[in-house]
Write an enzyme that holds these catalytic residues in place. Structure first.
Site, PDB file in Angstrom:
ATOM      1  N   CYS A  17      -2.080   8.901   2.689  1.00 31.26           N
ATOM      2  CA  CYS A  17      -1.857   8.461   1.309  1.00 31.26           C
ATOM      3  C   CYS A  17      -3.079   8.699   0.428  1.00 31.26           C
ATOM      4  O   CYS A  17      -2.970   8.655  -0.798  1.00 31.26           O
ATOM      5  CB  CYS A  17      -1.454   6.989   1.282  1.00 31.26           C
ATOM      6  N   GLU A  43       0.879  -1.166   0.000  1.00 34.07           N
ATOM      7  CA  GLU A  43       0.000   0.000   0.000  1.00 34.07           C
ATOM      8  C   GLU A  43       0.912   1.210   0.000  1.00 34.07           C
ATOM      9  O   GLU A  43       1.578   1.495   0.987  1.00 34.07           O
ATOM     10  CB  GLU A  43      -0.928  -0.029   1.219  1.00 34.07           C
TER      11      GLU A  43
END
Length: 487
Positions: free
Chosen positions: A285, A251
């Site tokens: 993010c 990720e």
């Protein structure tokens, strides 16, 4: 009043280990050393991996209700230690206290979801008689733990992103070693302290803060069957190249976009976009970095968002009115300050913010940012966003896709056909309608495409990655003729 200890151990094979306290962790607002943590060396990391291998069979044989009991114990203890966890997060990450409390809530949610899922891992009975040669054959498959796992978690969500690795592993019965971020290790250490209170088999877990070069040990050992990494793309793809035969889940973040169509409720979109761009100083993010607005409402939306951004309170994260706290360190704030200056030198207009003092960077908005600047092409990972215009929906979707990243995108529109177009055409892991890409619920599939990563988190989906399918084929042979129906 909540206080932190001066020193904390690491956890090796379920037990506290205090061989040293070499890792200094700072208060991100003051810059002063807040506490020290034991730092794992090569021998502790290798011992943790060996212990996980030794524990694998016992972990796999734990009954579903036993794994659920462990997870529910964690839920109860995290609730009891709520204020301590939030305070620790506020100190070590510089996260505003209200945001820190929100992350503790998500930590609890994630373990609770894992407890629920731990007792409903199912398989499938599958007919195999699809042709004459398979008459009399039947298939059954189930999921089994993949084995010892390696986890590397980042600094920006030290509790919840560690939880999204730890809780699914316990739910399926996988032992693990974890390397928390060196700048924010305490959340994972406290999770280790709580796990040590349970009856997990010895070796089931190790929480091992380590220097960055220690990541090689977490990556390359062939006894580890899965590597789950959350962090920067440069590091993540490099680790994947070194991981060998093990399964890899990455990720890696992005430069997320939100699209504001002309039929959007502008006031609502402003409130959500401010949150998406500047929540926890933009260090997410899926934080909003690119704001793509229909030409007909561009000026109105821009002016509302700039005015709202100017009201945000920045400063001490322990103050409950603070919305923007410090970035993780002054070096990162300086990097992003340089990106802003590069964009302005290239013709961008600075609409608000842009000033830096140490690790504190003002909430910043720009427009007319050149497509070849770092601010446009890379992940800012800080309190900065910029505006772009569009005229047609296809143009808006093309702008979103014009990125090497593809984690999540947000769209504000009332047109269901545009929603379906976005769902079909956006090259991202998820589309969020009438909200920002920064929205996440901890049971949903979460992850990206392109440079944003590989695989999916979200408890049930992480559990699938941490298991393998084991098939059983049964042939009804001549000795066991089929019985008469109804007999």
């Amino acid at each position: 009043m909540t206080k932190l200890k001066d020193t904390y151990p690491l956890y090796l094979a379920n037990e506290a280990w205090s061989g040293n306290a070499d890792l200094e962790v700072t208060n991100k607002f003051t810059g002063e050393v807040a506490f020290r943590v034991a730092l794992a060396r090569t021998e502790q990391i290798e011992a943790g991996i060996a212990a996980a291998v030794e524990a694998a069979e016992r972990m796999a044989r734990m009954a579903s209700y036993e794994r659920q009991d462990v997870l529910m114990h964690c839920v109860a203890r995290f609730k009891e230690r709520f204020d301590e966890l939030a305070y620790a997060l506020c100190v070590e990450a510089g996260k505003p206290i209200k945001d820190s409390e929100g992350e503790v809530g998500r930590l609890i949610d994630t373990f609770r979801i894992a407890a629920e899922e731990s007792v409903r891992m199912t398989g499938e009975v599958q007919p195999l008689d699809i042709s004459p040669r398979a008459k009399g054959y039947q298939g059954i498959w189930k999921r089994v733990p993949i084995g010892p796992c390696s986890f590397i978690s980042p600094f920006n969500f030290p509790l919840n992103l560690a939880a999204h690795k730890i809780a699914p592993a316990i739910a399926v019965g996988c032992p693990f070693v974890m390397k928390p971020a060196s700048r924010t290790p305490l959340g994972a250490i406290i999770m280790g302290e709580v796990l040590a209170e349970t009856n997990l088999p010895k070796g089931a877990f190790s929480i091992l803060p380590a220097a960055r070069d220690g990541a090689d040990l977490f990556t390359e050992d062939e006894r580890l069957k899965l590597l789950s990494f959350t962090g920067s793309p440069g590091v993540g793809w490099d680790l994947k190249a070194k991981a060998g035969k093990k399964k890899v889940v990455l990720e890696l973040g992005g430069n997320a976009a939100v699209v504001i169509d002309r039929d959007a409720d502008l006031d609502d979109a402003v409130e959500r976009t401010v949150f998406g761009a500047f929540y926890q100083s933009g260090q997410s993010c899926i934080g909003v970095q690119r704001i793509i607005v229909h030409d007909e409402v561009y000026e109105a939306f821009r002016d509302k968002l700039v005015a709202k951004t100017k009201t945000l309170i920045a400063g001490n994260p322990h103050d409950r009115d603070t919305f923007v706290g410090p970035m993780i360190d002054a070096k990162e704030a300086q990097r992003l300050d340089n990106w802003i200056q590069e964009a302005v030198a290239g013709g961008a207009k600075l609409l608000c913010g842009g000033k830096r003092e140490g690790a504190m960077l003002e909430a910043t908005l720009l427009e007319e940012v050149s497509s070849d600047t770092k601010l446009n092409r890379e992940e800012a990972f800080g309190p900065v966003a910029f505006f772009e215009r569009f005229r047609t929906w296809d143009e808006a979707l093309a702008i979103v896709n014009d990125s090497k990243f593809g984690l999540q995108a947000g769209i504000f529109t009332r047109d269901i056909f545009k929603v379906l177009d976005a769902w079909d055409d956006l090259d991202v892991g998820g589309v969020v309608v009438n909200d920002v890409p920064s929205y996440r619920v901890d049971n949903m599939p979460y992850g990206g495409v392109k440079d944003s990563g590989l695989g999916r988190e979200g408890v049930r989906f992480a559990m699938e990655d941490m298991t393998e399918i084991r098939n059983l084929v049964i042939r009804r042979g001549p000795a066991t003729p089929p019985r008469k129906l109804g007999s």
